[in-house]
Design an enzyme around this catalytic site. Structure first.
Site, mmCIF file in Angstrom:
data_model
loop_
_atom_site.group_PDB
_atom_site.id
_atom_site.type_symbol
_atom_site.label_atom_id
_atom_site.label_comp_id
_atom_site.label_asym_id
_atom_site.label_seq_id
_atom_site.Cartn_x
_atom_site.Cartn_y
_atom_site.Cartn_z
ATOM 1 N N GLY A 1 -18.341 3.007 -6.363
ATOM 2 C CA GLY A 1 -18.898 1.774 -5.865
ATOM 3 C C GLY A 1 -18.058 0.536 -6.095
ATOM 4 C CG ASN B 1 -14.320 -0.443 -1.248
ATOM 5 O OD1 ASN B 1 -13.682 -1.367 -0.772
ATOM 6 N ND2 ASN B 1 -13.780 0.722 -1.545
ATOM 7 C CG LEU C 1 -17.394 11.122 0.208
ATOM 8 C CD1 LEU C 1 -17.115 12.061 -0.954
ATOM 9 C CD2 LEU C 1 -16.082 10.636 0.825
ATOM 10 C CG ASN D 1 -15.627 4.334 7.051
ATOM 11 O OD1 ASN D 1 -16.033 4.246 5.900
ATOM 12 N ND2 ASN D 1 -14.694 5.214 7.405
ATOM 13 C CG HIS E 1 -9.712 6.398 6.401
ATOM 14 N ND1 HIS E 1 -10.404 7.479 5.906
ATOM 15 C CD2 HIS E 1 -8.427 6.799 6.560
ATOM 16 C CE1 HIS E 1 -9.559 8.488 5.767
ATOM 17 N NE2 HIS E 1 -8.370 8.118 6.160
ATOM 18 C CD GLU F 1 -10.284 1.322 -0.084
ATOM 19 O OE1 GLU F 1 -11.520 1.407 -0.152
ATOM 20 O OE2 GLU F 1 -9.539 2.251 -0.392
HETATM 21 C C1 GRF Z 1 -11.995 5.370 -2.450
HETATM 22 O O1 GRF Z 1 -11.165 6.489 -2.238
HETATM 23 C C2 GRF Z 1 -11.774 4.391 -1.374
HETATM 24 O O2 GRF Z 1 -10.439 4.414 -0.942
HETATM 25 C C3 GRF Z 1 -12.668 4.858 -0.284
HETATM 26 O O3 GRF Z 1 -13.801 5.393 -0.950
HETATM 27 C C4 GRF Z 1 -13.408 5.813 -2.263
HETATM 28 C C5 GRF Z 1 -14.315 5.328 -3.324
HETATM 29 O O4 GRF Z 1 -14.405 3.961 -3.266
HETATM 30 N N1 GRF Z 1 -13.026 3.789 0.613
HETATM 31 P P1 GRF Z 1 -15.506 3.169 -4.167
HETATM 32 O O5 GRF Z 1 -14.812 2.822 -5.476
HETATM 33 O O6 GRF Z 1 -16.666 4.110 -4.393
HETATM 34 O O7 GRF Z 1 -15.849 1.959 -3.378
#
Ligand code: GRF
Length: 194
Positions: free
Chosen positions: A12, A14, A85, A102, A104, A174
């Protein structure tokens, strides 16, 4: 007010960057976090930011109503995938046309699609001897990592990179780009009624 939900599967980071960015924002509010895992760091992120979180069960999400009632009862206007996922099922694609984003961790269309997540992506970039990598923020359609690109940002691949060191450099991209891209997309690109 534009209400958005985050869908996540992992730590989490992001989600945390997005929640920090929109704290007290005049037009956008993150009102829900949905996760497909029993336990994941993103639940703690939700708690830290006093945001409701729900758990997505696979069968209902993928073969049932995709939790559309939960999103609609909360007047959710759009969905943000942040390390989520599972593929997004048709009921959500249809209910939120052009309103699901999304991120990526690679420069699509390369290094995307089924199975391309987390360190697998960065290992594939290194195996392909790429000299740069980066992120792609895109609209979500019924295929993995397939919709129109909204933004791409690049970073170098260094000679001594490992999947982990590259992952860290990409993750920083990101966190830097996703929140502002979300803001611009939902307040301007979509000409949302404010
Ligand atoms: C990471 O591999 C990121 O690159 C992709 O999702 C994965 C987990 O991200 N977007 P987060 O720390 O759970 O946001």
């Amino acid at each position: 007010m534009i209400r958005l939900a985050i869908l996540a599967s992992g730590g989490g980071s992001n989600a945390a960057a997005i929640l920090r960015y929109f704290q007290g924002h005049p037009q956008i509010r993150i009102t829900l976090i949905a996760c497909n895992r029993q336990t994941a760091g993103v639940y703690q992120v939700a708690e830290n930011h006093h945001v409701e979180s729900i758990r997505l069960e696979r069968d209902r999400f993928q073969n049932g109503d995709a939790y559309l009632p939960e999103f609609q009862s909360r007047q959710i206007d759009g969905l943000l995938l942040a390390g989520f996922l599972w593929k997004i099922p048709a009921p959500l694609i249809q209910a939120y046309p052009n309103r699901i984003l999304n991120i990526h961790p690679a420069l699509l269309p390369k290094f995307g699609g089924q199975g391309m997540y987390g360190l697998h992506v960065h290992a594939a970039v290194l195996a392909a001897h790429e000299t740069e990598s980066g992120i792609t923020i895109h609209r979500v359609d019924e295929h993995y990592d397939h919709g129109d690109h909204i933004l791409q940002a690049h970073c170098p691949v260094l000679p001594n990179d490992t999947p982990e060191s590259l992952a860290q450099r990409v993750l920083t991209l990101e966190h830097t780009h996703y929140p502002a891209t979300i803001e611009n997309y939902f307040t301007t690109t979509l000409n949302f009624e404010l």
